[in-house]
Motif scaffolding. Structure first.
Motif, PDB file in Angstrom:
ATOM      1  N   HIS A  39      56.453-111.307 -24.888  1.00 45.61           N
ATOM      2  CA  HIS A  39      57.503-112.212 -24.351  1.00 45.61           C
ATOM      3  C   HIS A  39      58.602-111.730 -24.586  1.00 45.61           C
ATOM      4  CE1 HIS A  39      56.671-114.587 -27.858  1.00 45.61           C
ATOM      5  NE2 HIS A  39      57.850-115.169 -27.782  1.00 45.61           N
ATOM      6  N   LYS A  73      56.872-110.776 -14.963  1.00 45.92           N
ATOM      7  CA  LYS A  73      57.989-111.763 -15.062  1.00 45.92           C
ATOM      8  C   LYS A  73      58.791-111.313 -16.406  1.00 45.92           C
ATOM      9  CE  LYS A  73      55.607-115.674 -12.678  1.00 45.92           C
ATOM     10  NZ  LYS A  73      55.214-117.012 -12.682  1.00 45.92           N
ATOM     11  N   ALA A  74      58.443-110.902 -17.093  1.00 47.21           N
ATOM     12  CA  ALA A  74      59.346-110.500 -18.336  1.00 47.21           C
ATOM     13  C   ALA A  74      60.762-110.006 -18.188  1.00 47.21           C
ATOM     14  CB  ALA A  74      58.618-109.769 -19.394  1.00 47.21           C
ATOM     15  N   TRP A  76      63.638-112.660 -17.299  1.00 48.62           N
ATOM     16  CA  TRP A  76      63.625-113.975 -18.186  1.00 48.62           C
ATOM     17  C   TRP A  76      65.079-114.172 -18.629  1.00 48.62           C
ATOM     18  CZ3 TRP A  76      61.148-118.061 -19.121  1.00 48.62           C
ATOM     19  CH2 TRP A  76      61.482-118.790 -20.238  1.00 48.62           C
ATOM     20  N   THR A 119      57.097-119.282 -22.516  1.00 49.97           N
ATOM     21  CA  THR A 119      57.911-118.852 -21.603  1.00 49.97           C
ATOM     22  C   THR A 119      57.032-118.981 -20.319  1.00 49.97           C
ATOM     23  OG1 THR A 119      57.522-116.475 -21.675  1.00 49.97           O
ATOM     24  CG2 THR A 119      59.152-117.445 -23.359  1.00 49.97           C
ATOM     25  N   HIS A 160      56.003-115.850 -19.199  1.00 52.48           N
ATOM     26  CA  HIS A 160      55.254-114.680 -19.090  1.00 52.48           C
ATOM     27  C   HIS A 160      54.549-114.331 -20.397  1.00 52.48           C
ATOM     28  CE1 HIS A 160      59.340-114.130 -20.651  1.00 52.48           C
ATOM     29  NE2 HIS A 160      58.873-113.414 -21.555  1.00 52.48           N
TER      30      HIS A 160
END
Length: 253
Positions: free
Chosen positions: A58, A83-84, A87, A151, A153
């Motif tokens: 993450h 998705k990282a 962020w 998070t 991700h």
């Protein structure tokens, strides 16, 4: 498979050694780069090019901060969840990044560490995007588990033949008690991720901020009972403080 555990700036560094080369289970902080490179070259007597893959579980500073520079130094590829990359995007994302870098320095100070350069690009540029259940390229015995909650991700990494599992920040310790991390941005997903790890019953767990321990020794139900029902992060904490202050002022008038 050999697992080398190094002491990082504020977290553990996990370096896997296999015939295929070296695998870094997390991207470290910017302050850990020299420590890791010296270990590869001096202790393992290998060239930096032996590092083939850098996982980023993450985007927090102690898990992603060293990734880009390590790639430049070693030629390794960077892998993360899709998705990282977003962020820390946008104004709110950049603000969160500033807060997280400051929190890293705060933790370092609590650990008696000097303030070090840990700034890094908040927008990750990975070479590989990995989803739940996929094997790590070049390291087929390792499997990705998508374990969001801290998070949106988070990844955990499972060594399938031995059922050893690295869960990064899924569990931390406060006053010698195992607890959920801060933040927990997605409480329901966090509880599902924790239950998934419990159901998997790994032989050994590895943590970013705790010594390794047998999974059977962990009371997952007790940690689940402490998990928040609402998001517990910078924005909600700030909003609650503002509402509390406004409420107190209203009562005074």
């Amino acid at each position: 498979m050999q697992l080398h555990i190094l002491k990082g700036y504020i977290q553990n560094i996990y370096l896997v050694q296999e015939d295929a080369g070296l695998l870094l289970l997390d991207g470290c902080s910017r302050a850990d780069i020299a420590t890791l490179c010296d270990y590869i070259e001096q202790h393992l007597a290998l060239p930096l090019s032996a590092l083939k893959l850098i996982m980023v579980t993450h985007m927090h500073p102690d898990h992603a901060g060293g990734a880009h520079k390590l790639r430049r130094l070693t030629g390794a590829q960077i892998a993360c969840h899709p998705k990282a990359r977003r962020w820390y995007a946008g104004l709110l994302g950049r603000t969160a990044h500033l807060i997280d870098v400051s929190l890293t320095w705060w933790v370092a100070n609590r650990l008696g560490k000097a303030k070090k350069h840990i700034w890094y690009n908040p927008i990750l540029k990975p070479d590989l995007l990995l989803l739940d259940g996929q094997s790590l390229p070049g390291f087929a015995d390792w499997q990705v588990l998508y374990t969001p909650g801290h998070t949106d991700h988070d990844l955990s990494l499972l060594h399938v033949p031995t059922k050893q599992l690295y869960i990064a920040d899924l569990i931390v310790s406060v006053k010698k008690r195992l607890v959920p991390p801060y933040p927990v941005c997605h409480p329901n997903q966090y509880k599902q991720s924790l239950k998934r790890v419990s159901d998997l019953a790994p032989n050994q767990l590895y943590f970013a901020h705790l010594p390794p321990r047998a999974a059977a020794s962990i009371n997952f139900d007790a940690i689940l009972a402490q998990a928040p029902t609402l998001p517990k992060n910078h924005w909600h904490s700030m909003k609650n403080r503002i509402l509390h202050t406004l409420g107190r002022q209203t009562k005074q008038h």
